[in-house]
Write a protein that holds these residues in place. Structure first.
Motif, PDB file in Angstrom:
ATOM      1  N   ARG A   1     -39.665 -16.404  76.661  1.00  0.00           N
ATOM      2  CA  ARG A   1     -38.575 -17.255  76.165  1.00  0.00           C
ATOM      3  C   ARG A   1     -38.683 -17.442  74.654  1.00  0.00           C
ATOM      4  O   ARG A   1     -37.687 -17.369  73.926  1.00  0.00           O
ATOM      5  CB  ARG A   1     -38.634 -18.604  76.875  1.00  0.00           C
ATOM      6  CG  ARG A   1     -37.637 -19.639  76.384  1.00  0.00           C
ATOM      7  CD  ARG A   1     -37.862 -20.964  77.113  1.00  0.00           C
ATOM      8  NE  ARG A   1     -37.061 -22.038  76.530  1.00  0.00           N
ATOM      9  CZ  ARG A   1     -35.835 -22.362  76.900  1.00  0.00           C
ATOM     10  NH1 ARG A   1     -35.260 -21.676  77.869  1.00  0.00           N
ATOM     11  NH2 ARG A   1     -35.188 -23.358  76.326  1.00  0.00           N
TER      12      ARG A   1
ATOM     13  N   THR B   1     -33.236 -17.877  78.384  1.00  0.00           N
ATOM     14  CA  THR B   1     -33.268 -18.896  79.435  1.00  0.00           C
ATOM     15  C   THR B   1     -33.266 -18.245  80.811  1.00  0.00           C
ATOM     16  O   THR B   1     -32.806 -17.116  80.997  1.00  0.00           O
ATOM     17  CB  THR B   1     -32.059 -19.833  79.325  1.00  0.00           C
ATOM     18  OG1 THR B   1     -30.859 -19.059  79.497  1.00  0.00           O
ATOM     19  CG2 THR B   1     -32.015 -20.515  77.962  1.00  0.00           C
TER      20      THR B   1
ATOM     21  N   LEU C   1     -37.963 -11.982  77.939  1.00  0.00           N
ATOM     22  CA  LEU C   1     -38.173 -12.724  79.183  1.00  0.00           C
ATOM     23  C   LEU C   1     -37.937 -11.827  80.396  1.00  0.00           C
ATOM     24  O   LEU C   1     -38.673 -11.915  81.383  1.00  0.00           O
ATOM     25  CB  LEU C   1     -37.237 -13.934  79.244  1.00  0.00           C
ATOM     26  CG  LEU C   1     -37.355 -14.806  80.494  1.00  0.00           C
ATOM     27  CD1 LEU C   1     -38.753 -15.403  80.591  1.00  0.00           C
ATOM     28  CD2 LEU C   1     -36.289 -15.903  80.491  1.00  0.00           C
TER      29      LEU C   1
END
Length: 480
Positions: free
Chosen positions: A89, A246, A384
């Motif tokens: 992230r 996210t 991510l």
């Protein structure tokens, strides 16, 4: 265009200016050296555990002491998905360079903590607590390092050399193991066992902390990748900067995340089988002397590291899928006969030859897996997307490979483990056959616009639109 008209081939890449080549070399060095130090610190714990186990855990049973240190070692694997999430992230939100600097800082602190940890005789179980904290930091660091370095090496490489650039991740990873093993061998020949158990085991951790400080300085001088800089600027202009990196965005790309887990499954089990487990297998099953088995492993890993760039370059010419499929077929069909033959190997040369055969097969995965995973995701969630599913698959299958092998062995069914490795490779084989080849994926708007130029024969609108969304544009067919 009529059916008789040939589609023009893409123009060859223009020569890179000297400053551009210098920037890419610096990126390659910074990304690779940091990865080397990370994996050196990760593996040196296991290599020297036999010497410091009784310093932290009292008792007369060496096996119990080693099990306690092994338990702390295992905690590192459990922390890798956490590190993949937190640092992946961070890499998507604050930049690849920032995450790379953070991971090496964490590893430096962890190594220093182990180096100065008080023994049981000095502070009771507080020393073991310090050891546990250091291992938690190492697990988080290594979980984020994989994604940050994979993403950085892929994005910082020239488009026609991404396979070559990303291959240095496993070059540096293997060299980290070799460095730790070399230091262990040197210390075994220069210090007595009593000296190693008293204070000598602290030396490699002090060295690891110093190595990390040097890499920190190098990484601070790195330049951010064009893909991230472009995405950050466009995200700020559009007002959606907060969505980068996210879990919500990752969920939108859950199919790609599933692909990462499936394509990692066979590769991570095979890698740990033929690297970390190999020496124990040669000693415990083939009855080979420890010194001979260690030499086999050291030589095989050295040649394995040399192979990676050549396989990466090959993937830049013929695509990623041919190498992945070759690995999966070779591992599915070849694991049982190779492991069976290794179990009865009686000489250094026969064991080395079989080990190299296995590692040549595994190279089809290790040399390019970083690039493939990075090429599956858009820029805003690339780190991510690489980190979290890889860390989960690695913790579930790679980190447990040795345990599963020993479990089968203790039950008298050692050869069932060979079929387990083949089965994992078969799952990945199906994935490789169905997934598109990612070699020609556009990772930035500039690359997509280059694809869209009239002289490339591409259609401008889809490429530009895809670049604006920062979605990869794989040339192959999508999964059904």
């Amino acid at each position: 265009m009529s059916s008789s008209t040939a589609v023009p081939a893409p123009p060859p890449p223009l020569p890179q200016p000297a400053d551009e080549r210098r920037k890419r070399r610096t990126a390659l060095i910074g990304g690779s050296l940091g990865n080397l130090v990370e994996w050196y610190d990760w593996f040196v714990y296991a290599s020297f555990a036999i010497y410091f186990a009784d310093s932290f855990f009292p008792g007369d049973n060496p096996t119990t002491q080693l099990m306690n240190t092994a338990g702390i070692f295992a905690v590192g694997f459990l922390m890798r998905p956490v590190g993949g999430w937190v640092l992946g992230r961070a890499a998507d939100r604050h930049g690849r360079k920032s995450a790379l600097t953070l991971t090496v800082t964490m590893m430096s602190v962890a190594a220093l903590l182990i180096a100065v940890a008080p023994t049981y005789g000095q502070a009771g179980y507080f020393g073991a607590l310090v050891l546990l904290l250091a291992r938690l930091l190492q697990g988080m660091s290594i979980g984020g390092e994989y994604a940050a370095s994979a993403t950085y090496l892929t994005e910082a490489s020239a488009r026609n050399r991404r396979g070559l650039g990303s291959s240095f991740q496993y070059v540096s990873m293997t060299c980290g193991q070799l460095l730790g093993l070399g230091i262990l061998i040197t210390m075994q020949h220069t210090l007595t066992t009593a000296q190693l158990e008293s204070w000598g085991w602290r030396i490699p951790f002090v060295l690891g902390a110093l190595f990390a400080v040097v890499v920190f300085w190098i990484r601070r001088r790195l330049q951010e990748t064009d893909a991230f800089t472009e995405q950050a600027a466009e995200g700020a202009d559009a007002g959606d900067d907060s969505t980068r990196g996210t879990l919500k965005v990752l969920w939108q790309h859950r199919r790609q995340a599933g692909l990462v887990m499936a394509l990692t499954l066979g590769g991570t089990v095979a890698y740990y089988t033929y690297t970390t487990y190999l020496t124990k297998y040669l000693v415990g099953s083939a009855g080979m002397a420890k010194t001979t088995a260690t030499l086999v492993s050291f030589t095989a890993l050295t040649l394995f590291a040399v192979l990676q760039p050549f396989a990466g370059m090959l993937s830049d010419r013929i695509g990623r899928r041919p190498l992945l499929i070759t690995f999966a077929v070779g591992c599915t069909v070849g694991t049982y006969p190779i492991m069976t033959a290794l179990g009865s190997a009686s000489s250094y040369w026969s064991a080395l030859g079989l080990s190299l055969l296995a590692l040549v097969i595994v190279t089809g995965y290790t040399s390019i897996n970083a690039a493939v995973k990075a090429e599956l995701f858009p820029t805003r969630v690339r780190a991510l997307g690489v980190a979290l599913p890889y860390a989960i698959a690695n913790a579930l299958f790679g980190g447990t490979a040795e345990y599963v092998a020993l479990w089968f062995k203790s039950g008298g069914h050692e050869k069932l483990f060979f079929w387990y490795v083949s089965g994992c490779a078969l799952v990945s084989l199906v994935t490789y056959v169905l997934m598109p080849d990612t070699r020609d994926t556009a990772l930035s708007r500039a690359e997509a616009e280059a694809d869209a130029r009239p002289d490339t024969g591409a259609s401008p609108a889809p490429a530009v639109e895809a670049a604006h969304r920062h979605a990869p544009v794989p040339p192959g067919r999508p999964l059904p």
